[in-house]
Design a protein around this motif. Structure first.
Motif, PDB file in Angstrom:
ATOM      1  N   PRO A 251      54.164  39.435  -1.493  1.00  0.00           N
ATOM      2  CA  PRO A 251      52.836  38.955  -2.017  1.00  0.00           C
ATOM      3  C   PRO A 251      52.273  37.567  -1.755  1.00  0.00           C
ATOM      4  CG  PRO A 251      54.260  39.444  -3.628  1.00  0.00           C
ATOM      5  CD  PRO A 251      55.018  39.593  -2.470  1.00  0.00           C
ATOM      6  N   GLU A 252      53.394  36.760  -0.940  1.00  0.00           N
ATOM      7  CA  GLU A 252      52.715  35.487  -0.540  1.00  0.00           C
ATOM      8  C   GLU A 252      51.668  35.603   0.648  1.00  0.00           C
ATOM      9  OE1 GLU A 252      55.492  32.503   1.156  1.00  0.00           O
ATOM     10  OE2 GLU A 252      56.807  32.903  -0.824  1.00  0.00           O
ATOM     11  N   LEU A 253      51.623  36.875   1.249  1.00  0.00           N
ATOM     12  CA  LEU A 253      50.666  37.146   2.185  1.00  0.00           C
ATOM     13  C   LEU A 253      49.348  37.628   1.689  1.00  0.00           C
ATOM     14  CD1 LEU A 253      50.481  37.346   5.394  1.00  0.00           C
ATOM     15  CD2 LEU A 253      50.836  39.665   5.094  1.00  0.00           C
TER      16      LEU A 253
ATOM     17  N   PHE B   9      48.102  29.237   4.621  1.00  0.00           N
ATOM     18  CA  PHE B   9      47.932  29.904   3.239  1.00  0.00           C
ATOM     19  C   PHE B   9      49.083  30.534   2.890  1.00  0.00           C
ATOM     20  CE2 PHE B   9      46.769  32.173  -0.466  1.00  0.00           C
ATOM     21  CZ  PHE B   9      45.879  31.438  -1.256  1.00  0.00           C
ATOM     22  N   ARG B  10      49.551  30.220   1.707  1.00  0.00           N
ATOM     23  CA  ARG B  10      50.873  30.970   1.135  1.00  0.00           C
ATOM     24  C   ARG B  10      50.542  31.294  -0.251  1.00  0.00           C
ATOM     25  NH1 ARG B  10      56.444  28.948   4.301  1.00  0.00           N
ATOM     26  NH2 ARG B  10      55.475  29.401   6.338  1.00  0.00           N
ATOM     27  N   ASP B  11      50.389  32.568  -0.675  1.00  0.00           N
ATOM     28  CA  ASP B  11      50.253  32.740  -2.358  1.00  0.00           C
ATOM     29  C   ASP B  11      51.509  32.578  -3.083  1.00  0.00           C
ATOM     30  OD1 ASP B  11      48.981  33.073  -4.357  1.00  0.00           O
ATOM     31  OD2 ASP B  11      47.984  35.291  -3.847  1.00  0.00           O
ATOM     32  N   GLU B  12      52.015  31.256  -3.227  1.00  0.00           N
ATOM     33  CA  GLU B  12      53.276  31.172  -3.623  1.00  0.00           C
ATOM     34  C   GLU B  12      53.284  31.654  -5.035  1.00  0.00           C
ATOM     35  OE1 GLU B  12      55.684  29.279  -2.302  1.00  0.00           O
ATOM     36  OE2 GLU B  12      54.987  28.458  -0.631  1.00  0.00           O
ATOM     37  N   ARG B  13      54.367  32.020  -5.661  1.00  0.00           N
ATOM     38  CA  ARG B  13      54.815  32.606  -6.901  1.00  0.00           C
ATOM     39  C   ARG B  13      54.431  31.426  -7.925  1.00  0.00           C
ATOM     40  NH1 ARG B  13      59.167  33.382  -9.858  1.00  0.00           N
ATOM     41  NH2 ARG B  13      60.558  32.325  -8.339  1.00  0.00           N
TER      42      ARG B  13
ATOM     43  N   MET C 297      53.280  19.405  -2.876  1.00  0.00           N
ATOM     44  CA  MET C 297      54.434  19.592  -2.309  1.00  0.00           C
ATOM     45  C   MET C 297      54.748  21.033  -2.167  1.00  0.00           C
ATOM     46  SD  MET C 297      57.310  17.046  -2.842  1.00  0.00           S
ATOM     47  CE  MET C 297      57.716  16.594  -4.235  1.00  0.00           C
ATOM     48  N   ARG C 298      54.299  21.824  -2.895  1.00  0.00           N
ATOM     49  CA  ARG C 298      54.279  23.361  -2.910  1.00  0.00           C
ATOM     50  C   ARG C 298      52.898  23.750  -3.434  1.00  0.00           C
ATOM     51  NH1 ARG C 298      57.639  26.785  -1.633  1.00  0.00           N
ATOM     52  NH2 ARG C 298      59.427  25.343  -1.713  1.00  0.00           N
ATOM     53  N   SER C 299      52.133  23.834  -2.567  1.00  0.00           N
ATOM     54  CA  SER C 299      50.634  24.230  -2.633  1.00  0.00           C
ATOM     55  C   SER C 299      50.446  25.649  -2.032  1.00  0.00           C
ATOM     56  CB  SER C 299      49.822  23.005  -2.083  1.00  0.00           C
ATOM     57  OG  SER C 299      49.786  22.707  -0.988  1.00  0.00           O
TER      58      SER C 299
END
Ligand code: ATP
Ligand code: MG
Length: 583
Positions: free
Chosen positions: A91-93, A139-143, A150-152
């Motif tokens: 789901p990061e994609l 773009f990464r839909d980070e959990r 830093m982690r966007s």
């Protein structure tokens, strides 16, 4: 730059939603503002730093012979289906549809686009090796977006891809990139290490990460105390510990937990010696079992038990590589566990469990240990593998810990925290094969190209640099990254024509010499306020111009890193700054 014409929006208070110092200081110094979770606007002062990082990376990549391109952020599903990652990527994609109902994604990375491009544009081995790079938004839909940039979810990355006719050529470019990254991080002024990294499904020692050492780092890095061994803990082998021996084994005993012993929480076993107790983790196994239920096929994953000593931690990356374990590693839910074993996870144990049991080396060497009895409220003591659970399989599934022997046999491990700022990888033919990227070789035959990929987190570097360069007053920029190298501060400029004239002259001369200067030219600003502003935003060199010092023909120089102030004569000022500012 005149402060009167430049947006400076500093804040005194520590923002409540910022956990780490870099995030707090980026907000307080007015470098970034949050739009929504994981999405940030870069304000002028922040963007100046980001551009400096970019410029250093661009210069060094160009020097290495790589060519710059710019690929689209939006990518069609077709190329991802071709590489197989439309299914594989979780789901990061972020997948989207256009007005014609065609599927696209926002690029988290660009292997597909570049392989498609090079497959079409490069025909002959004579055009190889070749390296392309870009500096572009991903773009990464980070959990769990966190720690600001830093982690966007949207962030700037430098990504590069190399193409080769042979694996030897790939190794050569990989070494060149390793050196290029070393040059980049040195120029940026970071305290960093290159470490062996996980290679996912590809295997081999073909990947290195570059880590900035900082307590807030999300990764744990293992270093040998005696050699140059350094690896991400994800991939560090946990070396077999010495086996205890004893011929007298205890008897297996099933004990009901007493009321004094029962505690609220996950571990409901009596709080015995953690080194003599094991913990159990139930995960999904493979292959799926297909059940046919009224015409409908249902696929069910069987389960497997992973066993660790209670004081050790599971290593997800190593565990999901074990044959028979589902990757990515997936924990079985409480409901499934209750249904299959009839008891709570905290009372599960390996004895008589009718699923595959995989124990870590350290756990497998325990004798007379304690574990759950597969019945709520009961536990076993005096458990021994050979007698009570002989079918156990032994694998390396735990995180190495401080003091473990180093895998290279020299020294023991020291564990430190790191922020991953770069990652280089020998991909081999992973993408070029599935996407059919070939060239004609010397014999005129089609041959699949070999590939390498090389990433740098440009926006993450800005945060990582702040983690390593700050004090109680704010950011302390290294010269190479400072949004302005010099702050020019007048005292009472609105009252003194002389101060004003001298400041204007200094400003134009320094700009003429190529320095980035922030001239604090706002009327009525108090000295203390201006000083604390330039300290918070971290400007490394500061010149204070006041009437009294001008009478002696001097100005005051302050260095952000070293606290002693000094007077410099006006005539020597340019020379002094040219000598003392790294560019
Ligand atoms: P991580 O383990 O931190 O998620 P990654 O292995 O997913 O990183 P790569 O795919 O190798 O990262 O991306 C290259 C670089 O991009 C990383 O080394 C890191 O510096 C940066 N990066 C990755 N994800 C993010 C993010 N969410 N926000 C900011 N920078 C990122
Ligand atoms: Mg990631």
């Amino acid at each position: 730059m005149r402060a009167s014409k430049f947006l400076i929006t500093t804040k005194k208070e520590i923002p409540s939603d910022a956990e780490v110092i870099s995030h707090q200081l980026m907000l307080r110094a007015g470098m970034i503002r949050k739009l929504t979770s994981g999405l940030y606007t870069w304000l002028p002062i922040g963007l100046r730093v980001l551009r400096k990082v970019e410029a250093i990376i661009r210069e060094e990549m160009d020097r290495s012979g790589a060519q710059e391109v710019l690929m689209p952020i939006t990518q069609p599903a077709e190329i991802w289906k071709k590489s197989g990652r439309w299914k594989e990527y979780g789901p990061e994609l972020l997948r989207i549809k256009d007005r014609h109902d065609r599927s696209f994604c926002l690029g988290p990375t660009h292997e597909e686009v570049i392989t498609d491009l090079v497959g079409h544009e490069i025909q002959s081995y004579k055009q190889l090796p070749v390296t392309f790079y870009q500096i572009q938004t991903k773009f990464r839909d980070e959990r769990r977006p966190r720690f600001g940039v830093m982690r966007s979810r949207e962030f700037l990355m430098k990504d590069a891809y190399s193409f080769h006719a042979s694996e030897e050529s790939l190794r050569h470019t990989y070494e060149l990139m390793h050196q290029t990254y070393t040059n980049i991080f040195k120029r940026i002024g970071l305290d960093f290490r290159s470490v062996i990294a996980d290679t996912g499904s590809i295997g081999g020692n073909h990947s290195h990460e570059f880590h900035v050492l900082a307590a807030s780092g999300e990764d744990a890095i293992a270093f040998s105390t005696k050699s140059d061994f350094a690896a991400n803990i994800e991939t560090t082998k946990a070396v077999n510990l010495e086996k205890k021996t004893s011929n007298n084994r205890q008897q297996l005993q099933k004990i009901e937990i007493s009321h004094q012993h029962s505690t609220v929480g996950t571990n409901k076993l009596p709080d015995t010696d953690k080194v003599q107790t094991i913990k159990i983790i139930i995960v999904l196994a493979e292959p799926d079992i297909i059940l046919s239920n009224d015409d409908q096929a249902i696929s069910i994953n069987p389960l497997a038990a992973l066993i660790l000593r209670d004081d050790h931690e599971l290593n997800t990356v190593k565990s999901q590589k074990i044959s028979g374990i589902k990757s990515p590693l997936t924990l079985a839910s409480q409901e499934i566990i209750k249904k299959q074993f009839g008891c709570d996870i905290s009372f599960l144990g390996p004895v008589g469990l009718n699923i595959p049991v995989i124990a870590d080396h350290a756990a497998s060497q325990l004798i007379d240990f304690t574990c759950g009895a597969n019945k709520d409220g009961f536990y076993l003591t005096g458990v021994n593998w050979e007698r009570d659970c002989p079918d156990v399989r032994v694998e390396d599934i735990r995180n190495a810990v401080q003091g473990d022997p180093s895998p290279d046999g020299r020294g023991v491990l020291d564990i430190k925290r790191g922020i991953e700022v770069g990652h280089i990888f020998q991909l081999g033919a992973k993408y070029s094969k599935t996407m059919n990227a070939t060239v004609l070789n010397e014999e005129g035959k089609e041959q699949t190209m070999f590939m390498g990929c090389y990433g740098i987190g440009v926006s993450r570097i800005v945060a990582a640099a702040i983690e390593q360069n700050n004090d109680a007053s704010g950011i302390v920029w290294p010269d190479a990254l400072a949004p302005f190298q010099i702050a020019l501060i007048p005292i009472n400029m609105q009252k003194s024509e002389q101060v004003k004239i001298v400041c204007e002259k200094i400003h134009s001369e320094l700009v003429g010499l190529g320095f980035d200067v922030l001239f604090m030219d706002q009327d009525k600003s108090r000295l203390g306020v201006m000083l604390s502003t330039v300290e918070l935003i971290g400007l490394p060199h500061c010149i204070v111009v006041g009437e009294r010092s001008l009478e002696q023909g001097v100005v005051e120089y302050r260095n952000r890193r070293y606290s002693e102030n000094q007077n410099i004569s006006l005539t020597d000022l340019n020379q002094f700054l040219l000598q003392n500012i790294k560019r």
